[in-house]
Write an enzyme that holds these catalytic residues in place. Structure first.
Site, PDB file in Angstrom:
ATOM      1  N   ASP A  78      73.521 -11.053  25.932  1.00  8.57           N
ATOM      2  CA  ASP A  78      72.436 -10.190  26.403  1.00  8.57           C
ATOM      3  C   ASP A  78      71.180 -11.007  26.677  1.00  8.57           C
ATOM      4  O   ASP A  78      70.922 -12.019  26.025  1.00  8.57           O
ATOM      5  CB  ASP A  78      72.144  -9.125  25.331  1.00  8.57           C
ATOM      6  N   ARG A  92      66.083 -10.355  31.469  1.00  7.07           N
ATOM      7  CA  ARG A  92      64.736 -10.610  30.922  1.00  7.07           C
ATOM      8  C   ARG A  92      64.359 -12.082  31.037  1.00  7.07           C
ATOM      9  O   ARG A  92      63.201 -12.423  31.274  1.00  7.07           O
ATOM     10  CB  ARG A  92      64.678 -10.145  29.469  1.00  7.07           C
ATOM     11  N   ARG A 121      66.841 -10.755  38.687  1.00 12.10           N
ATOM     12  CA  ARG A 121      67.754 -10.668  37.554  1.00 12.10           C
ATOM     13  C   ARG A 121      69.034 -11.482  37.770  1.00 12.10           C
ATOM     14  O   ARG A 121      69.569 -12.078  36.833  1.00 12.10           O
ATOM     15  CB  ARG A 121      68.107  -9.207  37.278  1.00 12.10           C
ATOM     16  N   SER A 156      80.251  -4.188  31.156  1.00  9.21           N
ATOM     17  CA  SER A 156      80.695  -3.004  30.427  1.00  9.21           C
ATOM     18  C   SER A 156      80.939  -1.824  31.365  1.00  9.21           C
ATOM     19  O   SER A 156      80.492  -1.824  32.519  1.00  9.21           O
ATOM     20  CB  SER A 156      79.659  -2.600  29.372  1.00  9.21           C
ATOM     21  N   ASN A 185      77.722  -0.595  32.634  1.00 10.68           N
ATOM     22  CA  ASN A 185      76.917  -1.424  33.534  1.00 10.68           C
ATOM     23  C   ASN A 185      76.957  -0.955  34.984  1.00 10.68           C
ATOM     24  O   ASN A 185      76.156  -1.406  35.812  1.00 10.68           O
ATOM     25  CB  ASN A 185      77.361  -2.892  33.461  1.00 10.68           C
ATOM     26  N   ARG A 209      75.219 -11.185  18.873  1.00  7.07           N
ATOM     27  CA  ARG A 209      74.507 -10.571  19.997  1.00  7.07           C
ATOM     28  C   ARG A 209      73.183 -11.292  20.174  1.00  7.07           C
ATOM     29  O   ARG A 209      72.402 -11.430  19.233  1.00  7.07           O
ATOM     30  CB  ARG A 209      74.252  -9.092  19.770  1.00  7.07           C
ATOM     31  N   SER A 214      76.769  -1.853  21.281  1.00  5.63           N
ATOM     32  CA  SER A 214      76.980  -1.492  22.688  1.00  5.63           C
ATOM     33  C   SER A 214      78.435  -1.285  23.073  1.00  5.63           C
ATOM     34  O   SER A 214      78.899  -1.779  24.108  1.00  5.63           O
ATOM     35  CB  SER A 214      76.337  -2.551  23.603  1.00  5.63           C
ATOM     36  N   GLU A 255      81.729 -10.036  10.665  1.00  6.14           N
ATOM     37  CA  GLU A 255      80.354 -10.356  10.294  1.00  6.14           C
ATOM     38  C   GLU A 255      79.525 -10.336  11.580  1.00  6.14           C
ATOM     39  O   GLU A 255      80.001 -10.750  12.636  1.00  6.14           O
ATOM     40  CB  GLU A 255      80.282 -11.747   9.655  1.00  6.14           C
TER      41      GLU A 255
END
Length: 240
Positions: free
Chosen positions: A18, A22, A31, A63, A66, A186, A194, A205
């Protein structure tokens, strides 16, 4: 630091990559510029797996949710996936990486599906690192599709209703040939899963880190693997 990370570290790492958008926007770029930078980062992390004893790496590429993004971004991502497969296929083969794809394939365009099939076939004999790429993937969608196939087998008499249990269902999942992930990472500071590997990650974990995916380095990957090796995994039991 443990003397032998490969003996105590995670065998299977799954990553929710992810922060590409940004990362690009912070640099005044579109992007898709971030997605291209993120694709390059995948290459580095795949190569880091073997020295760290990570046999399986699963990455969340696209995904089922998306598709809600802008048409231009989705088209750009599909073009990126096709270009990545064409560019990296021979290198992945040469480096002993076996590639698999999970997700709802019929929802992807025919050219991309053909490239996916070709890459899986090309790398089928490799066993150094197992790279699984989730495209058009959603955990709930995967379980729903698996349940449908299971129900068809029950209806056809190939499976008895009383044989349906938590050991039976995983055989119908997209990941049926993979071990469950030991560690899920993540990036980008978001602390949610997500809809990623919902069934498989029941005892994984988790590491939620602030680093945006294009900045995620081999050193940080190693740090997380080392951190995992120091955890006391009890699976519901009590430490001795």
């Amino acid at each position: 630091m443990p003397e032998d990370i490969t003996a105590q570290g995670p065998r299977h790492v799954a990553i929710i990559m992810d922060g590409n958008g940004r990362w690009a926007q912070a640099r005044g770029r579109p992007r898709l510029f971030g997605h291209h930078a993120g694709a390059k980062r995948v290459k580095e992390i795949v190569r880091a797996c073997k020295p760290l004893g990570v046999k399986y790496l699963t990455i969340f590429g696209f995904s089922t949710e998306n598709w809600k993004r802008t048409q231009s971004e989705v088209a750009g991502l599909m073009s990126l996936f096709r270009a990545y497969i064409r560019k990296e296929a021979r290198a992945l083969k040469a480096e002993g990486v076996r590639v698999r794809f999970i997700g709802d394939r019929p929802g992807l365009d025919a050219k991309l599906r053909a490239l996916m099939d070709e890459l899986e076939e090309l790398t089928a004999e490799n066993d150094e690192v197992n790279l699984t790429i989730a495209l058009n993937y959603g955990g709930r969608d995967e379980v729903a599709r698996a349940t449908q196939r299971l129900a068809e087998d029950v209806q056809a008499g190939r499976l008895k209703p009383e044989e349906v249990n938590e050991e039976t269902l995983p055989k119908y999942l997209d990941t049926c040939v993979l071990p469950d992930p030991d560690l899920v990472i993540r990036t980008s500071g978001e602390a949610r899963i997500s809809n990623f590997l919902l069934w498989q990650s029941a005892y994984a974990e988790y590491e939620f880190i602030d680093t945006l995916w294009p900045d995620f380095s081999e050193d940080e990957f190693r740090r997380l693997v080392v951190s995992y090796s120091m955890r006391d995994r009890r699976f519901g039991a009590v430490s001795a």
